[in-house]
Design an enzyme around this catalytic site. Structure first.
Site, PDB file in Angstrom:
ATOM      1  N   HIS A   1       0.898  -1.331   0.103  1.00 60.57           N
ATOM      2  CA  HIS A   1       0.113  -0.146   0.135  1.00 60.57           C
ATOM      3  C   HIS A   1       0.870   1.056  -0.014  1.00 60.57           C
ATOM      4  CE1 HIS A   1      -3.240  -2.888   0.804  1.00 60.57           C
ATOM      5  NE2 HIS A   1      -3.803  -2.179   0.148  1.00 60.57           N
TER       6      HIS A   1
ATOM      7  N   ARG B   1     -10.566   3.800  -1.611  1.00 64.45           N
ATOM      8  CA  ARG B   1      -9.884   3.073  -0.430  1.00 64.45           C
ATOM      9  C   ARG B   1      -9.962   3.806   0.730  1.00 64.45           C
ATOM     10  NH1 ARG B   1      -5.741   1.444  -4.201  1.00 64.45           N
ATOM     11  NH2 ARG B   1      -5.302  -0.557  -4.340  1.00 64.45           N
TER      12      ARG B   1
ATOM     13  N   ARG C   1     -15.156   1.342  -1.027  1.00 65.99           N
ATOM     14  CA  ARG C   1     -15.016   0.096  -0.487  1.00 65.99           C
ATOM     15  C   ARG C   1     -14.972   0.301   1.075  1.00 65.99           C
ATOM     16  NH1 ARG C   1      -9.145  -2.653  -1.514  1.00 65.99           N
ATOM     17  NH2 ARG C   1      -8.548  -1.248   0.061  1.00 65.99           N
TER      18      ARG C   1
ATOM     19  N   GLU D   1     -10.524 -11.069  -4.474  1.00 60.24           N
ATOM     20  CA  GLU D   1      -9.077 -11.227  -4.397  1.00 60.24           C
ATOM     21  C   GLU D   1      -8.452 -12.250  -3.464  1.00 60.24           C
ATOM     22  OE1 GLU D   1      -8.222  -7.350  -2.529  1.00 60.24           O
ATOM     23  OE2 GLU D   1     -10.101  -7.344  -1.224  1.00 60.24           O
TER      24      GLU D   1
ATOM     25  N   ASN E   1      -3.777  -7.147  -6.654  1.00 60.45           N
ATOM     26  CA  ASN E   1      -2.804  -7.146  -5.699  1.00 60.45           C
ATOM     27  C   ASN E   1      -2.805  -8.277  -4.745  1.00 60.45           C
ATOM     28  OD1 ASN E   1      -2.613  -4.782  -7.198  1.00 60.45           O
ATOM     29  ND2 ASN E   1      -3.454  -3.639  -5.580  1.00 60.45           N
ATOM     30  N   ASP E   2      -4.090  -8.559  -4.171  1.00 68.24           N
ATOM     31  CA  ASP E   2      -4.025  -9.486  -3.163  1.00 68.24           C
ATOM     32  C   ASP E   2      -4.264 -10.852  -3.738  1.00 68.24           C
ATOM     33  OD1 ASP E   2      -3.894  -8.498  -0.692  1.00 68.24           O
ATOM     34  OD2 ASP E   2      -5.581  -7.272  -0.934  1.00 68.24           O
TER      35      ASP E   2
ATOM     36  N   ARG F   1       3.100  -9.397  -0.200  1.00 67.68           N
ATOM     37  CA  ARG F   1       3.308  -8.404  -1.107  1.00 67.68           C
ATOM     38  C   ARG F   1       4.126  -7.274  -0.677  1.00 67.68           C
ATOM     39  NH1 ARG F   1      -2.849  -5.822  -1.343  1.00 67.68           N
ATOM     40  NH2 ARG F   1      -2.232  -4.031  -2.008  1.00 67.68           N
TER      41      ARG F   1
ATOM     42  N   CYS G   1      -9.811  -3.718 -10.245  1.00 71.50           N
ATOM     43  CA  CYS G   1      -9.434  -2.542  -9.775  1.00 71.50           C
ATOM     44  C   CYS G   1      -7.813  -2.719  -8.890  1.00 71.50           C
ATOM     45  CB  CYS G   1     -10.215  -1.902  -8.591  1.00 71.50           C
ATOM     46  SG  CYS G   1     -10.579  -3.090  -7.307  1.00 71.50           S
TER      47      CYS G   1
HETATM   48  C1  PEP Z   1      -6.172  -5.362  -4.671  1.00 72.22           C
HETATM   49  O1  PEP Z   1      -5.791  -6.150  -3.737  1.00 72.22           O
HETATM   50  O2  PEP Z   1      -5.811  -5.849  -5.871  1.00 72.22           O
HETATM   51  C2  PEP Z   1      -6.953  -4.236  -4.185  1.00 72.22           C
HETATM   52  C3  PEP Z   1      -7.263  -3.186  -5.224  1.00 72.22           C
HETATM   53  O3  PEP Z   1      -6.853  -3.816  -3.037  1.00 72.22           O
HETATM   54  P1  PEP Z   1      -5.946  -3.402  -2.053  1.00 72.22           P
HETATM   55  O4  PEP Z   1      -4.568  -3.153  -2.966  1.00 72.22           O
HETATM   56  O5  PEP Z   1      -6.199  -2.177  -1.256  1.00 72.22           O
HETATM   57  O6  PEP Z   1      -5.613  -4.310  -0.904  1.00 72.22           O
HETATM   58 MG    MG Z   2      -6.655  -6.057  -1.861  1.00 69.43          MG
END
Ligand code: PEP
Ligand code: MG
Length: 582
Positions: free
Chosen positions: A195, A302, A338, A440, A463-464, A474, A511
């Protein structure tokens, strides 16, 4: 002589500036014995450090911008009060005299004693005071040890145009960077989808992570060039290198401003398929930019950043007012809020921080919807505020990190209860407010059909999804090399999710960061993705690729990608198709 250090690129752009090192590592406090004749001097050292800590805090307080949404002022007042308390000012002096020890050691002993008292308290609020003690003591210790203060400990004009170098930075540190006017940052650790990295892109601050041992080579005030696109840091560059990068800096700026002509163009492929291009937002400064950049709405807001750098979490009214501000800025464009996704690498100081022992795998722990369901007092005010705000603009609710149907049902039930309460109290809201879920976690991608049947939309959080599919943290730079959006397993999960949405006739967006990386745009179109939610900073680049793509010609690419055995193979395929339209 120029020294080049290779890291991982996380946020594009070139910055040239002087370094400011932030030392988060544990302070190395050692005991040494002093002579009776040194007593006065030692006590004076402590007095001076406390006085300087007071000056630092007052300087920060004087520089808090009026527009700051976070409650920094109250936080600083608490610390100033602690600096007046005998427990921190007098008791260490008694220890210095009694033990004939150095001021650092006396302060450490007193800190340990205070922290023990707090640790024995079950009360969650009081236990947050333990961290205040830690913060204040560490500030004094850093002064005694002649170490640089941390980011949030500095007045904001101090860092203008500087490049920050740190072991690691938290999202809460990064949030503050823009108002400090920081030119770029580099860290020794961290991953490209942490993040902290996402925020850097959102703030459009060039950034490089994973610069191992950089603090052994780079010193405070060194001149450094950060190339956020290639992940390189150049230390003490010679004149010719510096002028090359100055030129490059101008070219990059020119390229991005050339994309501006796309702002008002429709987003549509060459063969006439309309694509929804939405924005990801995090901070108040993003609200106004959504329309400016020509996004068709917000696909991911977010909200957890509302909780950072403060002790007391936002209440329902604060949530509501914030959402009203976004609605106003969007002027009728849809807003996907979200619900809060705290936990894992987004730990905060106040509520939402988990009590009990420190867990070794926070990303696999109590985060996002799991935390919300465990702590309804944290979750309900946010849900109520979102639903109330839905009376004033097109809002959708998006639930992060769904793993099983029970979680989804519990949230849906809570939303129904809130709607019933609002009806009873004659408070307006949109009864048809759409509720969607993030896909995710691999389990929910495999079972996307189940979620699709019960929800109004899905959004893939790559991402997750990549973190959990590849079993890589990550934020851990040691396993960055395994972060691969093109791994066939990831592509198959994406395809399964899109197909589940199509079958249930609900929209599926993406996203995660993958949606904003132009290298993947054509493949995602081929896989059937029709909604992209990306950072404002990358939106026009993605639009350019979409508008130059022909979906009818992508069938073969998609088939080959889905049948490939490795990400490297797919990467090669993509290089070929991308070179045709770039
Ligand atoms: C993701 O996990 O791709 C996502 C958009 O949420 P975050 O990056 O805030 O975990
Ligand atoms: Mg996420």
């Amino acid at each position: 002589m120029t020294i080049s250090i290779q890291g991982v690129s996380v946020s594009r752009g070139i910055a040239i500036g002087h370094i400011h090192i932030i030392q988060h590592d544990q302070l190395d406090v050692r005991e040494y014995t002093i002579r009776n004749t040194q007593l006065d001097n030692e006590i004076q050292r402590l007095n001076d450090a406390i006085a300087n800590a007071r000056l630092q805090l007052r300087a920060i307080k004087d520089h808090i911008p009026v527009s700051t949404s976070v409650d920094i002022s109250a936080f600083i007042d608490t610390h100033l009060l602690m600096l007046e308390d005998n427990a921190l000012t007098e008791e260490p002096k008694r220890l210095i005299k009694e033990r004939l020890c150095n001021a650092e050691w006396a302060l450490k002993l007193q800190r340990d004693a205070l922290v023990n008292v707090f640790d024995e308290m079950a009360d969650a609020y009081l236990s947050t005071r333990r961290d205040d003690v830690d913060h204040v003591v560490n500030r004094i210790l850093r002064l005694l040890l002649n170490q640089k203060p941390l980011l949030h400990e500095l007045p904001d004009n101090h860092l203008k145009n500087r490049i920050i170098l740190a072991d690691d930075l938290t999202p809460a540190d990064t949030v503050l960077m823009q108002h400090y006017g920081i030119a770029a940052f580099a860290t020794e650790f961290g991953g490209p989808t942490s993040h902290t990295a996402i925020l850097a892109r959102s703030l459009d601050i060039p950034a490089v992570v994973g610069l191992h041992n950089a603090r052994r080579i780079i010193k405070n005030d060194d001149l450094v060039i950060i190339d956020g696109s290639t992940g390189i840091a150049l230390v003490d560059p010679d004149k010719s290198i510096q002028s090359f990068y100055e030129k490059r800096q101008k070219e990059v700026k020119r390229y991005y401003s050339s994309l501006n002509k796309l702002k008002n163009a429709p987003t549509e492929t060459l063969d006439g398929v309309p694509i929804k291009l939405l924005a990801n937002i995090e901070l108040p400064k993003d609200f106004e930019m959504v329309r400016d950049v020509g996004a068709k709405g917000v696909g991911l807001y977010r909200t957890e950043f509302l909780y950072m750098n403060r002790e007391i979490p936002p209440d329902e009214e604060e949530h509501y007012e914030t959402y009203m501000k976004v609605i106003k800025a969007l002027k009728g464009l849809p807003l996907t809020i979200r619900t809060l996704d705290l936990g894992a690498d987004k730990q905060v100081d106040g509520a939402g921080r988990q009590s009990g022992p420190v867990r070794s795998n926070p990303a696999l722990g109590l985060r996002a919807v799991r935390l919300c369901l465990r702590e309804p007092d944290l979750f309900r005010p946010q849900l109520r505020a979102i639903i109330r705000a839905s009376a004033h603009g097109p809002i959708r609710i998006m639930i992060p990190m769904l793993t099983n149907v029970q979680e989804m049902k519990q949230v849906l039930l809570m939303i129904d209860e809130i709607k019933a309460e609002l009806k009873t109290d004659s408070i307006e809201f949109d009864n048809d407010i759409e509720i969607g879920g993030m896909i995710e976690v691999p389990a929910s991608a495999v079972c996307a059909d189940v979620f699709a049947k019960n929800l109004d939309f899905l959004s893939i959080g790559t991402n997750d999804l990549i973190q959990y599919t590849m079993a890589i943290d990550r934020v851990n730079d040691e396993v960055n090399y395994l972060y691969d959006p093109l791994h066939p397993a990831v592509l198959r999960l994406i395809q399964t999710t899109i197909e589940a949405g199509n079958k249930a006739d609900i929209p599926v967006a993406m996203c995660g960061e993958m949606a904003g990386e132009k290298e993947y745009t054509q493949l995602l179109l081929g896989l059937g993705l029709r909604e992209f939610s990306v950072h404002i900073a990358t939106l026009l680049e993605v639009k350019k690729i979409i508008n130059n793509s022909d979906i009818t010609k992508l069938t073969e690419l998609t088939r080959m990608a889905l049948n490939a055995t490795s990400g490297a193979e797919i990467h090669e395929l993509l290089q070929e198709v991308n070179s045709e339209i770039n």
